[in-house]
Write a protein that holds these residues in place. Structure first.
Motif, PDB file in Angstrom:
ATOM      1  N   VAL A   1     -41.068  -7.418 -20.217  1.00  0.00           N
ATOM      2  CA  VAL A   1     -41.079  -8.381 -21.435  1.00  0.00           C
ATOM      3  C   VAL A   1     -39.778  -8.575 -21.014  1.00  0.00           C
ATOM      4  O   VAL A   1     -39.162 -10.002 -21.019  1.00  0.00           O
ATOM      5  CB  VAL A   1     -41.111  -7.746 -22.360  1.00  0.00           C
ATOM      6  N   SER A   2     -38.599  -8.061 -20.559  1.00  0.00           N
ATOM      7  CA  SER A   2     -36.685  -8.238 -20.800  1.00  0.00           C
ATOM      8  C   SER A   2     -36.853  -9.653 -19.422  1.00  0.00           C
ATOM      9  O   SER A   2     -36.496 -10.478 -20.141  1.00  0.00           O
ATOM     10  CB  SER A   2     -36.234  -7.170 -20.674  1.00  0.00           C
ATOM     11  N   HIS A   3     -37.219  -9.046 -19.125  1.00  0.00           N
ATOM     12  CA  HIS A   3     -37.109 -10.424 -17.493  1.00  0.00           C
ATOM     13  C   HIS A   3     -37.541 -11.951 -18.451  1.00  0.00           C
ATOM     14  O   HIS A   3     -36.894 -12.833 -17.983  1.00  0.00           O
ATOM     15  CB  HIS A   3     -37.502  -9.869 -16.426  1.00  0.00           C
ATOM     16  N   PHE A   4     -37.753 -11.636 -19.564  1.00  0.00           N
ATOM     17  CA  PHE A   4     -38.365 -13.179 -20.106  1.00  0.00           C
ATOM     18  C   PHE A   4     -37.172 -13.829 -20.877  1.00  0.00           C
ATOM     19  O   PHE A   4     -37.097 -14.666 -21.649  1.00  0.00           O
ATOM     20  CB  PHE A   4     -39.615 -13.481 -20.815  1.00  0.00           C
ATOM     21  N   ILE A   5     -36.076 -13.109 -21.708  1.00  0.00           N
ATOM     22  CA  ILE A   5     -34.830 -13.264 -22.224  1.00  0.00           C
ATOM     23  C   ILE A   5     -33.799 -13.312 -20.978  1.00  0.00           C
ATOM     24  O   ILE A   5     -33.273 -12.767 -20.482  1.00  0.00           O
ATOM     25  CB  ILE A   5     -34.620 -11.918 -22.674  1.00  0.00           C
TER      26      ILE A   5
ATOM     27  N   ARG B   1     -30.412 -10.506 -24.175  1.00  0.00           N
ATOM     28  CA  ARG B   1     -31.151  -9.777 -23.365  1.00  0.00           C
ATOM     29  C   ARG B   1     -30.295  -8.464 -24.103  1.00  0.00           C
ATOM     30  O   ARG B   1     -30.908  -7.252 -24.647  1.00  0.00           O
ATOM     31  CB  ARG B   1     -30.871  -9.236 -21.789  1.00  0.00           C
ATOM     32  N   GLY B   2     -28.580  -8.059 -23.964  1.00  0.00           N
ATOM     33  CA  GLY B   2     -28.290  -7.336 -24.581  1.00  0.00           C
ATOM     34  C   GLY B   2     -28.493  -7.153 -26.149  1.00  0.00           C
ATOM     35  O   GLY B   2     -29.159  -6.045 -26.391  1.00  0.00           O
ATOM     36  N   ARG B   3     -29.247  -8.556 -27.183  1.00  0.00           N
ATOM     37  CA  ARG B   3     -29.261  -8.538 -28.601  1.00  0.00           C
ATOM     38  C   ARG B   3     -30.900  -8.084 -28.641  1.00  0.00           C
ATOM     39  O   ARG B   3     -30.782  -7.013 -29.176  1.00  0.00           O
ATOM     40  CB  ARG B   3     -29.149  -9.876 -29.327  1.00  0.00           C
TER      41      ARG B   3
END
Ligand SMILES: C[S@@+](CC[C@H](N)C(=O)[O-])C[C@H]1O[C@@H](n2cnc3c(N)ncnc32)[C@H](O)[C@@H]1O
Length: 233
Positions: free
Chosen positions: A123-127, A133-135
């Protein structure tokens, strides 16, 4: 910004080919999910409430819910198309009555440390922006009980490192060898390149540490994919 990218990436027809394509793309997709269970089984009691971020077509809930009858889930996804397929799969497996569904971002959920564990698989690589991503991970941490496990997986890599191009080529070659037609390989990789954000693995681990997580350990690597376990501080 990341909402639109992920929604477009998984919207419409692409959600219906996801289950086939992710298995062609990620060597060890099933093994990765089996390891998610390994870590959660060690950490959680018989009754637990899990936050499944980016639940997609339902793999986490199907894998975990079928063997842990006392676990219930909040399943989030930005893509209503993906979550509709996930929901149908969970209903077919008789698991949907233990699942609360949320189409949207984690920060829209009540800001209380109420979850016993969370998963954020692919999921997070879409941010894209680093601060976003930190948020994202800070809003995950603030919804977890102290000490609760996070299991996460994303693509990582440093474009400046010569190994990056080597691994990217091997990834493409893996996808083609799994039977994806050449034109689709090119189109899918062009879209991935435009949509996902690769962080060097050290930067990713630091980002988790700066977002309220500790005991950050990597348990999985396949080409440019990496899996991590951590605990809410
Ligand atoms: C590659 S799929 C992974 C699905 C599932 N976790 C799996 O392992 O098969 C990524 C999913 O995350 C969703 N997504 C992307 N960004 C998200 C975010 N910020 N919050 C929730 N879901 C998100 C996408 O819509 C998509 O369904």
């Amino acid at each position: 910004m990341e909402n639109i990218a992920a929604q477009n990436y998984f919207g419409g027809g692409r959600s219906s080919t996801y289950d086939r394509k992710i298995r062609a793309s990620l060597p060890g997709y099933e093994a990765l999910h089996a390891m998610v269970d390994d870590f959660l089984r060690l950490a959680l009691p018989e009754r637990a409430h899990l936050l499944v971020i980016g639940a997609g077509t339902g793999m986490e809930v199907l894998a975990l819910g079928s063997v842990h009858p006392g676990w219930r889930f909040t399943a989030t996804d930005l893509s209503s198309d993906m979550l509709a397929i996930g929901r149908a799969n969970m209903e077919a497996a008789g698991l949907a009555d233990r699942v609360a569904f949320h189409v949207g971002e984690v920060h829209e959920l009540p800001d209380e440390p109420s979850f016993d564990a969370t998963t954020s698989i692919l999921v997070s690589h879409f941010i894209k922006p680093h601060e976003e991503r930190g948020r994202f991970f800070r809003s995950v941490a603030s919804r977890l009980r102290p000490g609760a496990p996070l299991v996460t997986a994303e693509v990582v890599g440093d474009r400046q490192d010569p190994s990056f191009a080597h691994f990217l080529e091997a990834w493409k070659s893996h996808y083609a060898a799994a039977g994806i037609p050449a034109q689709e390989v090119e189109a899918d990789f062009a879209r991935t390149d435009a949509t996902v954000s690769f962080l060097p693995e050290g930067d990713f681990a630091s980002l988790l540490a700066g977002s309220g997580f500790t005991e950050i350990r990597r348990f999985f690597q396949a080409l440019l994919f990496a899996g991590w376990v951590a605990r809410k501080r």
